[in-house]
Motif scaffolding. Structure first.
Motif, PDB file in Angstrom:
ATOM      1  N   ILE A  62      97.673 130.826  44.087  1.00 22.06           N
ATOM      2  CA  ILE A  62      96.517 130.165  43.480  1.00 22.06           C
ATOM      3  C   ILE A  62      97.025 129.046  42.582  1.00 22.06           C
ATOM      4  CG2 ILE A  62      94.573 130.462  41.907  1.00 22.06           C
ATOM      5  CD1 ILE A  62      94.504 133.418  42.886  1.00 22.06           C
ATOM      6  N   LEU A  63      96.476 127.858  42.775  1.00 17.63           N
ATOM      7  CA  LEU A  63      96.857 126.698  41.980  1.00 17.63           C
ATOM      8  C   LEU A  63      95.621 126.091  41.329  1.00 17.63           C
ATOM      9  CD1 LEU A  63      99.256 125.050  44.558  1.00 17.63           C
ATOM     10  CD2 LEU A  63      99.934 126.157  42.420  1.00 17.63           C
ATOM     11  N   LEU A  64      95.784 125.605  40.131  1.00 22.97           N
ATOM     12  CA  LEU A  64      94.697 124.910  39.448  1.00 22.97           C
ATOM     13  C   LEU A  64      94.585 123.496  39.989  1.00 22.97           C
ATOM     14  CD1 LEU A  64      95.543 125.992  35.787  1.00 22.97           C
ATOM     15  CD2 LEU A  64      93.612 126.793  37.148  1.00 22.97           C
ATOM     16  N   THR A  65      93.370 123.042  40.200  1.00 25.09           N
ATOM     17  CA  THR A  65      93.140 121.638  40.511  1.00 25.09           C
ATOM     18  C   THR A  65      93.206 120.874  39.188  1.00 25.09           C
ATOM     19  OG1 THR A  65      90.762 121.775  40.165  1.00 25.09           O
ATOM     20  CG2 THR A  65      91.569 122.246  42.424  1.00 25.09           C
ATOM     21  N   PRO A  66      93.190 119.542  39.212  1.00 25.18           N
ATOM     22  CA  PRO A  66      93.161 118.810  37.943  1.00 25.18           C
ATOM     23  C   PRO A  66      91.978 119.228  37.051  1.00 25.18           C
ATOM     24  CG  PRO A  66      93.794 117.322  39.697  1.00 25.18           C
ATOM     25  CD  PRO A  66      93.412 118.635  40.356  1.00 25.18           C
ATOM     26  N   ALA A  67      90.820 119.464  37.660  1.00 26.75           N
ATOM     27  CA  ALA A  67      89.654 119.898  36.871  1.00 26.75           C
ATOM     28  C   ALA A  67      89.886 121.286  36.282  1.00 26.75           C
ATOM     29  CB  ALA A  67      88.392 119.905  37.741  1.00 26.75           C
ATOM     30  N   GLY A  68      90.458 122.186  37.055  1.00 28.74           N
ATOM     31  CA  GLY A  68      90.746 123.534  36.579  1.00 28.74           C
ATOM     32  C   GLY A  68      91.803 123.533  35.496  1.00 28.74           C
ATOM     33  N   GLU A  69      92.816 122.703  35.677  1.00 28.75           N
ATOM     34  CA  GLU A  69      93.882 122.610  34.673  1.00 28.75           C
ATOM     35  C   GLU A  69      93.353 122.054  33.353  1.00 28.75           C
ATOM     36  OE1 GLU A  69      98.481 121.067  34.260  1.00 28.75           O
ATOM     37  OE2 GLU A  69      97.317 120.461  36.000  1.00 28.75           O
ATOM     38  N   GLU A  70      92.458 121.100  33.438  1.00 24.93           N
ATOM     39  CA  GLU A  70      91.863 120.526  32.224  1.00 24.93           C
ATOM     40  C   GLU A  70      91.114 121.597  31.418  1.00 24.93           C
ATOM     41  OE1 GLU A  70      88.256 117.480  31.163  1.00 24.93           O
ATOM     42  OE2 GLU A  70      89.585 116.910  32.809  1.00 24.93           O
ATOM     43  N   VAL A  71      90.302 122.375  32.102  1.00 27.14           N
ATOM     44  CA  VAL A  71      89.559 123.450  31.430  1.00 27.14           C
ATOM     45  C   VAL A  71      90.532 124.486  30.868  1.00 27.14           C
ATOM     46  CG1 VAL A  71      87.945 125.370  31.758  1.00 27.14           C
ATOM     47  CG2 VAL A  71      87.472 123.150  32.813  1.00 27.14           C
ATOM     48  N   ALA A  72      91.499 124.909  31.669  1.00 30.02           N
ATOM     49  CA  ALA A  72      92.446 125.942  31.248  1.00 30.02           C
ATOM     50  C   ALA A  72      93.237 125.503  30.022  1.00 30.02           C
ATOM     51  CB  ALA A  72      93.399 126.276  32.396  1.00 30.02           C
ATOM     52  N   LYS A  73      93.711 124.270  30.014  1.00 33.53           N
ATOM     53  CA  LYS A  73      94.492 123.771  28.872  1.00 33.53           C
ATOM     54  C   LYS A  73      93.632 123.662  27.614  1.00 33.53           C
ATOM     55  CE  LYS A  73      98.236 121.386  31.222  1.00 33.53           C
ATOM     56  NZ  LYS A  73      98.872 120.102  31.518  1.00 33.53           N
ATOM     57  N   ARG A  74      92.373 123.266  27.792  1.00 36.31           N
ATOM     58  CA  ARG A  74      91.474 123.155  26.636  1.00 36.31           C
ATOM     59  C   ARG A  74      91.226 124.530  26.024  1.00 36.31           C
ATOM     60  NH1 ARG A  74      86.104 123.929  26.154  1.00 36.31           N
ATOM     61  NH2 ARG A  74      85.801 123.960  28.390  1.00 36.31           N
ATOM     62  N   ILE A  75      90.959 125.503  26.854  1.00 38.94           N
ATOM     63  CA  ILE A  75      90.689 126.859  26.355  1.00 38.94           C
ATOM     64  C   ILE A  75      91.957 127.467  25.750  1.00 38.94           C
ATOM     65  CG2 ILE A  75      90.044 129.222  27.041  1.00 38.94           C
ATOM     66  CD1 ILE A  75      87.702 127.254  26.825  1.00 38.94           C
ATOM     67  N   TYR A  76      93.089 127.260  26.396  1.00 38.33           N
ATOM     68  CA  TYR A  76      94.334 127.830  25.885  1.00 38.33           C
ATOM     69  C   TYR A  76      94.723 127.195  24.544  1.00 38.33           C
ATOM     70  CZ  TYR A  76      99.050 129.724  25.799  1.00 38.33           C
ATOM     71  OH  TYR A  76     100.199 130.376  25.432  1.00 38.33           O
ATOM     72  N   GLU A  77      94.496 125.903  24.403  1.00 38.47           N
ATOM     73  CA  GLU A  77      94.770 125.247  23.120  1.00 38.47           C
ATOM     74  C   GLU A  77      93.889 125.847  22.032  1.00 38.47           C
ATOM     75  OE1 GLU A  77      95.012 120.836  21.111  1.00 38.47           O
ATOM     76  OE2 GLU A  77      93.385 121.213  22.541  1.00 38.47           O
ATOM     77  N   ARG A  78      92.619 126.033  22.338  1.00 38.36           N
ATOM     78  CA  ARG A  78      91.707 126.652  21.373  1.00 38.36           C
ATOM     79  C   ARG A  78      92.213 128.040  20.992  1.00 38.36           C
ATOM     80  NH1 ARG A  78      85.776 125.644  21.417  1.00 38.36           N
ATOM     81  NH2 ARG A  78      85.598 123.400  21.533  1.00 38.36           N
TER      82      ARG A  78
END
Length: 130
Positions: A62-78
């Motif tokens: 399973i790989l994140l798309t650019p849209a998925g990576e953007e959401v994941a990084k935002r949530i993980y930073e929070r």
């Protein structure tokens, strides 16, 4: 597609697992999150349909798309900022991490930006050895 909190959690978990191991499958997500394989499969189908992940049929990766990576990084930073802030207040790491998971999805951008600035300001004296 507007993601629910659970979708954000799945994407964040995929990001963390990928950083940890470099290879993520549904079974890895199930083990990490403590959910059943059918629940994970259903969620991955929704995330794939929403354009947040891709799945390699040969390897089941399973790989994140650019849209998925953007959401994941935002949530993980929070998550990281909130956990750090709570720990600075004296909350244990385990409780701070669990509470950060609950807060990270509902916090406004304005409040998060202020908390992030505050955490960064707290780090500066520590980095200088003060």
């Amino acid at each position: 597609m507007k993601l629910q909190e659970s979708g954000e959690n799945y994407l964040e978990t995929i990001l963390i697992l990928h950083q940890r191991t470099g290879f993520v499958r549904s079974v890895d997500i199930a083990n990490e999150m403590g959910f059943s394989k059918p629940s994970i499969s259903h969620a991955m189908g929704l995330l794939k349909d929403g354009g947040y992940i891709t799945m390699d049929p040969r390897t089941n990766q399973i790989l994140l798309t650019p849209a998925g990576e953007e959401v994941a990084k935002r949530i993980y930073e929070r998550h990281c900022v909130l956990r750090e802030m709570l720990m600075a207040l004296g909350v244990s790491e385990e409780v701070a991490s669990a509470d950060a998971c609950k807060i990270e999805h509902d916090l406004s951008e304005e409040t998060f930006a202020c908390l992030k600035r505050h955490v960064q300001a707290m780090k500066k004296p520590a980095e200088k050895g003060e």
